[in-house]
Design a protein around this motif. Structure first.
Motif: not given
Length: 202
Positions: A124-139
């Protein structure tokens, strides 16, 4: 009628407090026994719920890992919001973000290692991008504000830079706390990283 802690799923009323207990129990049991040795029975025993209840939320122990990673990221964003003030100059924001990243990694190192190994094993490594999306937006917002205030150079590719910043901060913190067992003092890593980021964006 349900309260704010519940929602409907396939005809059942699902209580989010039970889901939270499952996640907390899984973090504890996984950290103690490891992912492979842990059984669903171990998780539900510590959570104090029936095994059938577990399967209302997760279809296997591996299915827990993205949710654990997501919970961890929520905690990270809450800490970032507490430590990073809008009125701070950009370099002070970077100081706060780097320190928070190192502090969080030190506190959650067992859980982070668990998430990496678990996502890899479960495919499920592809899940990382989805999980990290809020952090990317914050940055993204932080960088956009710095560009607007002329604190960093114009023309940077915001999303790419956000991902690079988050990556280099996490990698540096993990180097200290997960991989370099002989390195007990993170001060030099933190200071070099702060200079690297600020000077690279000026």
């Amino acid at each position: 009628m349900t309260d704010s802690h519940s929602f409907f799923l396939e005809g059942y009323i699902i209580d989010n407090t039970k889901r939270e207990r499952i996640l907390q129990s899984a973090i504890s049991v996984f950290s103690e026994q490891g992912l492979e040795k842990t059984k669903v029975a171990d998780i539900v025993k510590q959570a104090g719920i029936a095994q059938g209840t577990f399967y209302l939320y997760f279809h296997s122990k591996y299915a827990l890992i993205p949710s654990i990673a997501e919970k961890l990221l929520d905690d990270i964003l809450n800490i970032m919001d507490e430590r990073v003030a809008a009125e701070q100059p950009f370099d002070k924001k970077i100081d706060a973000i780097v320190d928070a990243t190192f502090d969080i990694t030190a506190e959650y190192k067992d859980v982070l290692a668990l998430c990496y190994s678990g996502l890899s094993l479960s495919g499920a490594l592809q899940e990382w991008e989805k999980i990290y999306e809020p952090y990317y937006r914050w940055m993204d917002h932080l960088l956009e504000d710095a560009v607007e205030k002329q604190e960093i150079r114009p023309g940077i590719r915001i999303r790419i830079t956000s991902k690079m910043l988050i990556g280099v901060m996490e990698e540096s913190a993990e180097q200290v706390y997960l991989f370099d067992e002989q390195y007990n003092d993170s001060t030099e890593y933190r200071e070099e990283l702060k200079l690297f980021i600020v000077q690279g964006l000026k």
